[in-house]
Design a protein around this motif. Structure first.
Motif, PDB file in Angstrom:
ATOM      1  N   VAL A   1      41.687  28.791  40.976  1.00 31.73           N
ATOM      2  CA  VAL A   1      41.066  29.846  41.778  1.00 31.73           C
ATOM      3  C   VAL A   1      41.489  29.701  43.240  1.00 31.73           C
ATOM      4  O   VAL A   1      41.777  30.692  43.926  1.00 31.73           O
ATOM      5  N   SER A   2      41.539  28.456  43.744  1.00 32.41           N
ATOM      6  CA  SER A   2      41.978  28.218  45.111  1.00 32.41           C
ATOM      7  C   SER A   2      43.410  28.675  45.322  1.00 32.41           C
ATOM      8  O   SER A   2      43.739  29.326  46.325  1.00 32.41           O
ATOM      9  N   ASP A   3      44.281  28.353  44.365  1.00 34.33           N
ATOM     10  CA  ASP A   3      45.682  28.773  44.476  1.00 34.33           C
ATOM     11  C   ASP A   3      45.804  30.289  44.485  1.00 34.33           C
ATOM     12  O   ASP A   3      46.572  30.870  45.268  1.00 34.33           O
ATOM     13  N   ALA A   4      45.045  30.959  43.603  1.00 33.71           N
ATOM     14  CA  ALA A   4      45.092  32.420  43.541  1.00 33.71           C
ATOM     15  C   ALA A   4      44.562  33.036  44.830  1.00 33.71           C
ATOM     16  O   ALA A   4      45.090  34.039  45.324  1.00 33.71           O
ATOM     17  N   ALA A   5      43.510  32.432  45.398  1.00 33.32           N
ATOM     18  CA  ALA A   5      42.950  32.933  46.653  1.00 33.32           C
ATOM     19  C   ALA A   5      43.959  32.774  47.786  1.00 33.32           C
ATOM     20  O   ALA A   5      44.142  33.688  48.609  1.00 33.32           O
TER      21      ALA A   5
ATOM     22  N   THR B   1      26.444  43.709  57.148  1.00 33.18           N
ATOM     23  CA  THR B   1      26.823  43.692  58.555  1.00 33.18           C
ATOM     24  C   THR B   1      27.722  42.503  58.865  1.00 33.18           C
ATOM     25  O   THR B   1      28.644  42.602  59.668  1.00 33.18           O
ATOM     26  N   LEU B   2      27.449  41.381  58.214  1.00 30.72           N
ATOM     27  CA  LEU B   2      28.276  40.215  58.469  1.00 30.72           C
ATOM     28  C   LEU B   2      29.718  40.442  58.032  1.00 30.72           C
ATOM     29  O   LEU B   2      30.653  39.896  58.612  1.00 30.72           O
ATOM     30  N   ARG B   3      29.899  41.290  57.008  1.00 35.34           N
ATOM     31  CA  ARG B   3      31.242  41.514  56.516  1.00 35.34           C
ATOM     32  C   ARG B   3      32.081  42.347  57.477  1.00 35.34           C
ATOM     33  O   ARG B   3      33.277  42.512  57.292  1.00 35.34           O
ATOM     34  N   ALA B   4      31.447  42.909  58.501  1.00 36.94           N
ATOM     35  CA  ALA B   4      32.218  43.664  59.475  1.00 36.94           C
ATOM     36  C   ALA B   4      33.247  42.756  60.148  1.00 36.94           C
ATOM     37  O   ALA B   4      34.324  43.186  60.533  1.00 36.94           O
ATOM     38  N   GLY B   5      32.904  41.468  60.295  1.00 34.65           N
ATOM     39  CA  GLY B   5      33.868  40.495  60.786  1.00 34.65           C
ATOM     40  C   GLY B   5      34.331  39.673  59.600  1.00 34.65           C
ATOM     41  O   GLY B   5      33.622  38.807  59.136  1.00 34.65           O
ATOM     42  N   ARG B   6      35.504  39.956  59.073  1.00 36.15           N
ATOM     43  CA  ARG B   6      35.976  39.336  57.848  1.00 36.15           C
ATOM     44  C   ARG B   6      36.284  37.860  58.064  1.00 36.15           C
ATOM     45  O   ARG B   6      36.852  37.464  59.084  1.00 36.15           O
ATOM     46  N   THR B   7      35.909  37.033  57.100  1.00 35.57           N
ATOM     47  CA  THR B   7      36.147  35.595  57.196  1.00 35.57           C
ATOM     48  C   THR B   7      37.421  35.165  56.490  1.00 35.57           C
ATOM     49  O   THR B   7      37.903  34.063  56.714  1.00 35.57           O
ATOM     50  N   ARG B   8      37.924  35.997  55.559  1.00 33.48           N
ATOM     51  CA  ARG B   8      39.047  35.640  54.694  1.00 33.48           C
ATOM     52  C   ARG B   8      38.723  34.393  53.891  1.00 33.48           C
ATOM     53  O   ARG B   8      39.577  33.517  53.661  1.00 33.48           O
ATOM     54  N   VAL B   9      37.459  34.310  53.451  1.00 33.52           N
ATOM     55  CA  VAL B   9      36.987  33.213  52.606  1.00 33.52           C
ATOM     56  C   VAL B   9      36.306  33.808  51.385  1.00 33.52           C
ATOM     57  O   VAL B   9      35.552  34.781  51.494  1.00 33.52           O
ATOM     58  N   ILE B  10      36.569  33.231  50.222  1.00 29.65           N
ATOM     59  CA  ILE B  10      35.868  33.589  48.988  1.00 29.65           C
ATOM     60  C   ILE B  10      35.131  32.349  48.501  1.00 29.65           C
ATOM     61  O   ILE B  10      35.707  31.256  48.450  1.00 29.65           O
TER      62      ILE B  10
ATOM     63  N   VAL C   1      40.228  37.099  38.529  1.00 31.50           N
ATOM     64  CA  VAL C   1      38.917  37.153  39.177  1.00 31.50           C
ATOM     65  C   VAL C   1      39.055  37.206  40.694  1.00 31.50           C
ATOM     66  O   VAL C   1      38.271  37.884  41.379  1.00 31.50           O
ATOM     67  N   ILE C   2      40.051  36.534  41.248  1.00 37.71           N
ATOM     68  CA  ILE C   2      40.285  36.619  42.693  1.00 37.71           C
ATOM     69  C   ILE C   2      40.737  38.025  43.071  1.00 37.71           C
ATOM     70  O   ILE C   2      40.317  38.580  44.106  1.00 37.71           O
ATOM     71  N   ARG C   3      41.578  38.634  42.246  1.00 35.98           N
ATOM     72  CA  ARG C   3      41.991  40.014  42.513  1.00 35.98           C
ATOM     73  C   ARG C   3      40.778  40.944  42.523  1.00 35.98           C
ATOM     74  O   ARG C   3      40.642  41.788  43.415  1.00 35.98           O
ATOM     75  N   LEU C   4      39.880  40.762  41.559  1.00 38.10           N
ATOM     76  CA  LEU C   4      38.691  41.612  41.482  1.00 38.10           C
ATOM     77  C   LEU C   4      37.762  41.380  42.673  1.00 38.10           C
ATOM     78  O   LEU C   4      37.195  42.322  43.232  1.00 38.10           O
ATOM     79  N   ALA C   5      37.586  40.107  43.055  1.00 33.58           N
ATOM     80  CA  ALA C   5      36.707  39.795  44.187  1.00 33.58           C
ATOM     81  C   ALA C   5      37.276  40.350  45.489  1.00 33.58           C
ATOM     82  O   ALA C   5      36.547  40.934  46.306  1.00 33.58           O
ATOM     83  N   ALA C   6      38.579  40.174  45.697  1.00 28.39           N
ATOM     84  CA  ALA C   6      39.208  40.685  46.921  1.00 28.39           C
ATOM     85  C   ALA C   6      39.142  42.208  46.958  1.00 28.39           C
ATOM     86  O   ALA C   6      38.903  42.806  48.013  1.00 28.39           O
ATOM     87  N   GLN C   7      39.351  42.815  45.817  1.00 30.11           N
ATOM     88  CA  GLN C   7      39.278  44.273  45.723  1.00 30.11           C
ATOM     89  C   GLN C   7      37.883  44.772  46.091  1.00 30.11           C
ATOM     90  O   GLN C   7      37.730  45.801  46.759  1.00 30.11           O
ATOM     91  N   ALA C   8      36.860  44.027  45.684  1.00 24.70           N
ATOM     92  CA  ALA C   8      35.481  44.437  45.962  1.00 24.70           C
ATOM     93  C   ALA C   8      35.133  44.360  47.443  1.00 24.70           C
ATOM     94  O   ALA C   8      34.166  44.989  47.889  1.00 24.70           O
ATOM     95  N   THR C   9      35.889  43.591  48.221  1.00 24.85           N
ATOM     96  CA  THR C   9      35.599  43.497  49.656  1.00 24.85           C
ATOM     97  C   THR C   9      36.115  44.702  50.435  1.00 24.85           C
ATOM     98  O   THR C   9      35.711  44.914  51.576  1.00 24.85           O
TER      99      THR C   9
END
Length: 346
Positions: free
Chosen positions: A84-88, A53-62, A309-317
């Motif tokens: 990782v920060s640069d990729a994010a 439910t919290l993800r309904a409001g996206r934070t744009r944070v990993i 890994v950032i691509r995979l994490a963002a994709q999972a959201t």
């Protein structure tokens, strides 16, 4: 309140099986499914909805989960955090750093806090209990590390087994018949850290007939999984025992990161020069690390791992993770092979 582990214990299955029954992401036998459903009913288990439910409001944070002890300084952690920060940032995300030593509870707090849309998990164990946590919470995550259950979550990693096998076979082809493989610390082996176990397994698998290979663990410090300069005498003793002396001594040493610089110091303390007296090949060195520039090596592809890994994490959201989960296994690249010498007289 019942947890997914309680349900798994009652039903006599693994927590991941409970997750698969709840998500329908895998084919589970009807008998197992019935046992899990009965356990859920008896225990009154309800999957946590907070993270979803919290993800309904996206934070744009990993969140980047890097468990570490207080005062611990490892250059590899800082290098990964930067890349990782640069990729994010390139994908429009900020980075939240989580360093809790309690790996499972640390990622649980992040997932339930609503501070991040997803997590990147480092220091992956073969049977990493954080996988059960994020699956229970429905919280997107990706791993830098290859777990035993490769289909559970998205992951990326260097192929440590292939890297170790490449090192052993390359040295054997150069004429070395007595090798020492110095793996990560004893604590990392005891924790069943993925890269440590896979590297040692790859080295053993590549040991051909007529080749003497000793796989040893780096001595651990008293309060940390890392090897500190204060532990150099212990490492000197370990290498003195395993390299040996006389005509039967080892002529080559494979060092698996993050112990490379300390191993070179320990060899110097033993009066051994690389490559004049012993050939050293390093696995998992940081790109541009001056301590390992002069020896053959397989660099850790930090930039590629961070980007993937950032691509995979963002994709999972944005969509459910398919089963099996996507992954990228990066093949090893050997640099400085021209510096590999055979033993004297070969």
């Amino acid at each position: 309140m019942a947890t997914i582990r309680d349900v798994a214990q009652y039903a006599g299955v693994a927590p991941s099986t409970v997750s698969y029954v709840l998500s329908g992401s895998r084919s589970i036998s009807e008998e197992t499914r019935a046992r899990v459903r009965e356990a859920i009913d008896v225990l009154g288990y309800h999957p946590h909805a907070s993270a979803r439910t919290l993800r309904a409001g996206r934070t744009r944070v990993i969140a980047l989960a890097v468990p570490r002890a207080a005062g611990l300084q490892r250059s590899v952690d800082g290098r990964f955090a930067i890349d990782v920060s640069d990729a994010a940032n390139l994908l429009g995300y900020d980075l939240l750093l989580s360093t809790s030593q309690d790996k499972a509870e640390g990622v649980r707090r992040v997932a339930l806090s609503g501070l991040a849309d997803a997590a990147v998990l480092m220091a992956v164990d073969m049977e990493d209990n954080r996988i059960d946590v994020v699956r229970e919470l429905g919280f997107p995550a990706a791993l830098i590390g290859r777990p035993a259950d490769e289909a559970a979550l998205p992951w990326t990693d260097l192929d440590w087994e292939a890297a170790a096998a490449l090192a052993v076979r390359t040295l054997a082809a150069a004429g070395h018949r007595a090798l020492v493989y110095l793996g990560p610390t004893q604590n990392e082996f005891a924790a069943r850290r993925s890269y440590a176990l896979r590297g040692a397994a790859g080295a053993r698998a590549a040991a051909e007939a007529g080749l003497s290979l000793r796989v040893v663990e780096t001595p651990s410090g008293p309060s940390s999984e890392r090897h500190s300069p204060n532990d150099t005498p212990r490492l000197v003793h370990r290498l003195r025992e395993t390299i040996g002396t006389g005509p039967d001594r080892a002529t080559a040493l494979v060092v698996q990161h993050p112990t490379a610089d300390h191993a070179l110091d320990a060899l110097a303390a033993l009066g051994l020069r690389a490559p004049e007296d012993i050939t050293v090949l390093v696995l998992g060195s940081l790109p541009d690390d001056p301590a390992t520039r002069r020896v053959p090596r397989v660099d850790l592809p930090v930039h590629t791992l961070a980007t993937e890994v950032i691509r995979l994490a963002a994709q999972a959201t944005t969509r459910p993770t398919p089963s099996p989960a996507p992954h990228l296994l990066i093949p090893p690249l050997l640099s400085g092979a021209e510096g590999i010498r055979g033993p004297r007289g070969v």
